[in-house]
Design a protein around this motif. Structure first.
Motif, PDB file in Angstrom:
ATOM      1  N   ARG A 154      60.975  47.281  46.170  1.00  0.00           N
ATOM      2  CA  ARG A 154      61.953  47.743  45.176  1.00  0.00           C
ATOM      3  C   ARG A 154      63.247  48.274  45.790  1.00  0.00           C
ATOM      4  O   ARG A 154      64.270  48.355  45.123  1.00  0.00           O
ATOM      5  CB  ARG A 154      61.344  48.797  44.252  1.00  0.00           C
ATOM      6  CG  ARG A 154      61.008  50.128  44.903  1.00  0.00           C
ATOM      7  CD  ARG A 154      60.608  51.163  43.862  1.00  0.00           C
ATOM      8  NE  ARG A 154      59.607  50.655  42.927  1.00  0.00           N
ATOM      9  CZ  ARG A 154      59.044  51.354  41.963  1.00  0.00           C
ATOM     10  NH1 ARG A 154      59.358  52.633  41.820  1.00  0.00           N
ATOM     11  NH2 ARG A 154      58.150  50.837  41.155  1.00  0.00           N
ATOM     12  N   SER A 192      58.527  42.081  39.340  1.00  0.00           N
ATOM     13  CA  SER A 192      59.805  42.576  38.812  1.00  0.00           C
ATOM     14  C   SER A 192      60.651  43.190  39.928  1.00  0.00           C
ATOM     15  O   SER A 192      61.856  42.929  40.046  1.00  0.00           O
ATOM     16  CB  SER A 192      59.539  43.607  37.711  1.00  0.00           C
ATOM     17  OG  SER A 192      60.730  44.157  37.225  1.00  0.00           O
ATOM     18  N   ASP A 193      59.989  44.011  40.774  1.00  0.00           N
ATOM     19  CA  ASP A 193      60.698  44.679  41.884  1.00  0.00           C
ATOM     20  C   ASP A 193      61.240  43.685  42.903  1.00  0.00           C
ATOM     21  O   ASP A 193      62.274  43.926  43.533  1.00  0.00           O
ATOM     22  CB  ASP A 193      59.764  45.674  42.586  1.00  0.00           C
ATOM     23  CG  ASP A 193      59.547  46.938  41.770  1.00  0.00           C
ATOM     24  OD1 ASP A 193      60.472  47.340  41.048  1.00  0.00           O
ATOM     25  OD2 ASP A 193      58.451  47.520  41.845  1.00  0.00           O
ATOM     26  N   LYS A 196      64.381  41.415  41.162  1.00  0.00           N
ATOM     27  CA  LYS A 196      65.604  42.080  40.684  1.00  0.00           C
ATOM     28  C   LYS A 196      66.786  41.979  41.643  1.00  0.00           C
ATOM     29  O   LYS A 196      67.932  42.108  41.219  1.00  0.00           O
ATOM     30  CB  LYS A 196      65.315  43.547  40.366  1.00  0.00           C
ATOM     31  CG  LYS A 196      65.105  44.455  41.572  1.00  0.00           C
ATOM     32  CD  LYS A 196      64.798  45.874  41.124  1.00  0.00           C
ATOM     33  CE  LYS A 196      64.589  46.792  42.320  1.00  0.00           C
ATOM     34  NZ  LYS A 196      64.227  48.153  41.895  1.00  0.00           N
ATOM     35  N   SER A 231      60.020  43.595  31.637  1.00  0.00           N
ATOM     36  CA  SER A 231      60.907  43.960  32.746  1.00  0.00           C
ATOM     37  C   SER A 231      61.018  42.817  33.760  1.00  0.00           C
ATOM     38  O   SER A 231      62.117  42.470  34.200  1.00  0.00           O
ATOM     39  CB  SER A 231      60.385  45.227  33.431  1.00  0.00           C
ATOM     40  OG  SER A 231      61.095  45.480  34.616  1.00  0.00           O
ATOM     41  N   GLN A 235      64.379  40.753  34.829  1.00  0.00           N
ATOM     42  CA  GLN A 235      64.892  40.723  36.205  1.00  0.00           C
ATOM     43  C   GLN A 235      65.072  39.291  36.692  1.00  0.00           C
ATOM     44  O   GLN A 235      65.903  39.027  37.567  1.00  0.00           O
ATOM     45  CB  GLN A 235      63.954  41.491  37.149  1.00  0.00           C
ATOM     46  CG  GLN A 235      63.757  42.953  36.828  1.00  0.00           C
ATOM     47  CD  GLN A 235      65.007  43.800  37.001  1.00  0.00           C
ATOM     48  OE1 GLN A 235      66.096  43.302  37.243  1.00  0.00           O
ATOM     49  NE2 GLN A 235      64.861  45.106  36.855  1.00  0.00           N
ATOM     50  N   LYS A 238      68.332  37.734  34.403  1.00  0.00           N
ATOM     51  CA  LYS A 238      69.662  38.333  34.538  1.00  0.00           C
ATOM     52  C   LYS A 238      70.573  37.624  35.545  1.00  0.00           C
ATOM     53  O   LYS A 238      71.793  37.721  35.455  1.00  0.00           O
ATOM     54  CB  LYS A 238      69.544  39.812  34.932  1.00  0.00           C
ATOM     55  CG  LYS A 238      69.159  40.072  36.383  1.00  0.00           C
ATOM     56  CD  LYS A 238      69.095  41.554  36.690  1.00  0.00           C
ATOM     57  CE  LYS A 238      68.827  41.794  38.169  1.00  0.00           C
ATOM     58  NZ  LYS A 238      68.716  43.235  38.472  1.00  0.00           N
ATOM     59  N   GLU A 277      69.927  40.254  28.645  1.00  0.00           N
ATOM     60  CA  GLU A 277      70.127  39.495  29.883  1.00  0.00           C
ATOM     61  C   GLU A 277      70.226  37.996  29.624  1.00  0.00           C
ATOM     62  O   GLU A 277      70.846  37.268  30.397  1.00  0.00           O
ATOM     63  CB  GLU A 277      68.999  39.789  30.880  1.00  0.00           C
ATOM     64  CG  GLU A 277      68.882  41.234  31.341  1.00  0.00           C
ATOM     65  CD  GLU A 277      70.110  41.771  32.066  1.00  0.00           C
ATOM     66  OE1 GLU A 277      71.094  41.044  32.244  1.00  0.00           O
ATOM     67  OE2 GLU A 277      70.088  42.953  32.444  1.00  0.00           O
TER      68      GLU A 277
END
Length: 509
Positions: A154, A192-193, A196, A231, A235, A238, A277
């Motif tokens: 992250r 997700s981490d 992103k 989430s 990510q 976006k 997004e």
């Protein structure tokens, strides 16, 4: 000393070690004890117990270290400086599932604080061992490993790339397909981490087939899982049009709109974020959202939420409206303007007001019809007061000013413009006068009203630089009226009349 006595000594020593690690692990759960434990040098006492011959002592020592390191970055740094990490990594590959969970917890607790501490975990070779743990038979071990990998990833793109390079993504995608909800949550969070940070990292997640599996879980009854799934999809979406289209192609609509009505506030927020997004990229993607009822659903969601939960929805409406006249009109028809006006007036946080101001500016900037739709909600005076207030943040002042300018340059609804003649500062006033100069030449009723309301008188009182744009606008307005009417409303005209009275010689016989 007999053999029995020797064994008793060993038993007592083992019992003492067990009691010690259990007590430290228990004390470490309470923040008020942390400083005392740190000052007592507990780290150096726990370190040798990680290699204890008794498995339960090893596990409890690791648990205690994890709880201490979790508390702050000083204690996490002490784990690194105490050369404890290599010991943990070695044991992680060798020991039983209980120890693996505890050791992965320590790595997570250290890595979460800063990129430097996370890098220390990478440097000691922990990633390879954590990835092996993702293939463990025990779901608790997989969960602990996924959690540690997510906390490392992250921080930045470099650390995420390190996690990708050891082959973690395909295994994390397998983890989201496991039956255990807790494992699904942590694996989705880790994906997700990773996704992103950059389009390239998001693409590696997509290439492992994550989107289809994530999309299937949008309507899972577990709220915490839905948060992480939404989430992760946000990510991914976006970064680019292509990635957003791939998320849409997984048939997330209309399922994602159901999440906007969820009881869990963060499910609502993450669903709004995902829609935002996607909407921001192209008019076509925004139109798709409009066609599925997404704009109306987001507006309803804004009305049912408080504070920061509203923010992504507000921004989404601004993005949709910015693309084209038709899309801005779709926001107007869905009653988006009154909802945004309420946010502008009633939200206590400046950053939410600023987002609402920006969105209203995007809606009103297209045509006179769009500007009127915003103006009739009495939004312009609110924007002006926010712009002029010394208590407003710099961002709110800037966005309010830009919104006023966008709306005024298209607004031909004169009742909304008139108060600005008296209240607006010079840098705003020129736009107001400019709009009157466009409308009055073509509207006799408006010309009459402009005189009776005091507008023409106000024009004559304005002090404009000769040759300036404002002076041109004033001249254009004055040219709409007979010369004597303009003179009548000019400052000092009554004095001129009185002088004429004084100098007038009545005719006498």
């Amino acid at each position: 000393m007999s053999q029995r006595q020797v064994l008793q000594v060993f038993e007592q020593y083992q019992k003492a070690r067990t009691q010690f690690v259990q007590m430290v692990a228990e004390l470490a759960t309470r923040p008020q004890n942390i400083e005392t434990l740190q000052n007592a040098g507990v780290m150096s006492l726990l370190r040798p117990l990680l290699l204890d011959v008794v498995p339960t002592i090893q596990q409890t020592a690791a648990l205690a270290l994890g709880r201490l390191a979790n508390y702050n970055d000083d204690l996490a740094e002490a784990v690194v400086k105490g050369n404890i990490l290599p010991q943990l990594v070695y044991s992680l590959a060798e020991q039983n599932r209980f120890y693996k969970k505890a050791a992965a917890f320590v790595l997570r607790a250290v890595g979460k604080h800063s990129p430097q501490l996370a890098q220390a975990i990478v440097d000691c070779g922990a990633l390879d061992t954590l990835v092996i743990c993702l293939e463990d038979f025990d779901p608790g071990v997989k969960e602990a490993a996924a959690w540690a990998l997510g906390y490392i990833a992250r921080h930045n793109a470099e650390l995420s790339q390190a996690v990708v390079d050891v082959g973690a993504i395909p295994l994390l995608v397998l983890c989201i397909q496991e039956p255990e909800i807790a494992l699904k949550r942590i694996a989705a969070s880790a994906l997700s981490d990773i996704a992103k940070h950059s389009p390239e990292l998001a693409q590696t997640v997509v290439d492992a087939g994550a989107i289809a599996h994530l999309a299937q879980m949008i309507l899972n009854p577990d709220a915490k899982l839905k948060r992480q799934v939404l989430s992760a999809l946000s990510q991914i979406a976006k970064h680019s049009v292509d990635l957003a289209e791939m998320v849409v192609e997984a048939e997330i609509f209309p399922a994602v709109l159901t999440c906007l009505k969820d009881k869990d506030e963060y499910v609502k927020k993450n669903a709004s974020t995902l829609i935002r997004e996607i909407a921001k990229h192209t008019p076509e993607l925004s139109q798709l959202i409009v066609n599925t009822g997404g704009v109306a659903a987001v507006i309803d969601c804004i009305g049912s939420c408080k504070g920061n939960i509203k923010l992504p929805g507000i921004m989404m409406l601004g993005y949709v409206a910015a693309h084209s006249e038709n899309l801005a009109m779709a926001v107007i028809i869905s009653k988006g303007v009154p909802q945004l006006s309420v946010c502008l007036s009633e939200e206590p946080e400046d950053h939410i007001k600023a987002a609402a101001a920006w969105a209203l500016g995007q809606i009103g900037r297209h045509t006179p019809e769009h500007a009127r739709a915003v103006a009739v909600t009495n939004t312009l005076p609110v924007l002006l007061s926010l712009y002029m207030s010394t208590e407003s943040s710099e961002d709110l002042q800037m966005k309010s000013k830009k919104a006023i300018k966008n709306i005024l340059q298209k607004c031909t609804y004169l009742p909304a413009l008139e108060p600005f003649l008296y209240d607006a500062p010079p840098n705003i006033l020129k736009y107001v006068v400019g709009q009157f100069s466009k409308v009055l030449p073509h509207d006799s009723k408006a010309r009459r009203l402009f005189v009776t309301s005091g507008g023409l008188k106000k024009m004559q009182e304005l002090k404009a630089e000769p040759g300036s744009l404002l002076q041109e606008y004033i001249n254009s307005i004055n040219n709409c009226y007979p010369e004597e009417v303009v003179r009548y409303y000019s400052p000092g005209y009554s004095d001129t009349l009185l002088q004429r009275v004084d100098s007038y010689q009545p005719f006498t016989n």
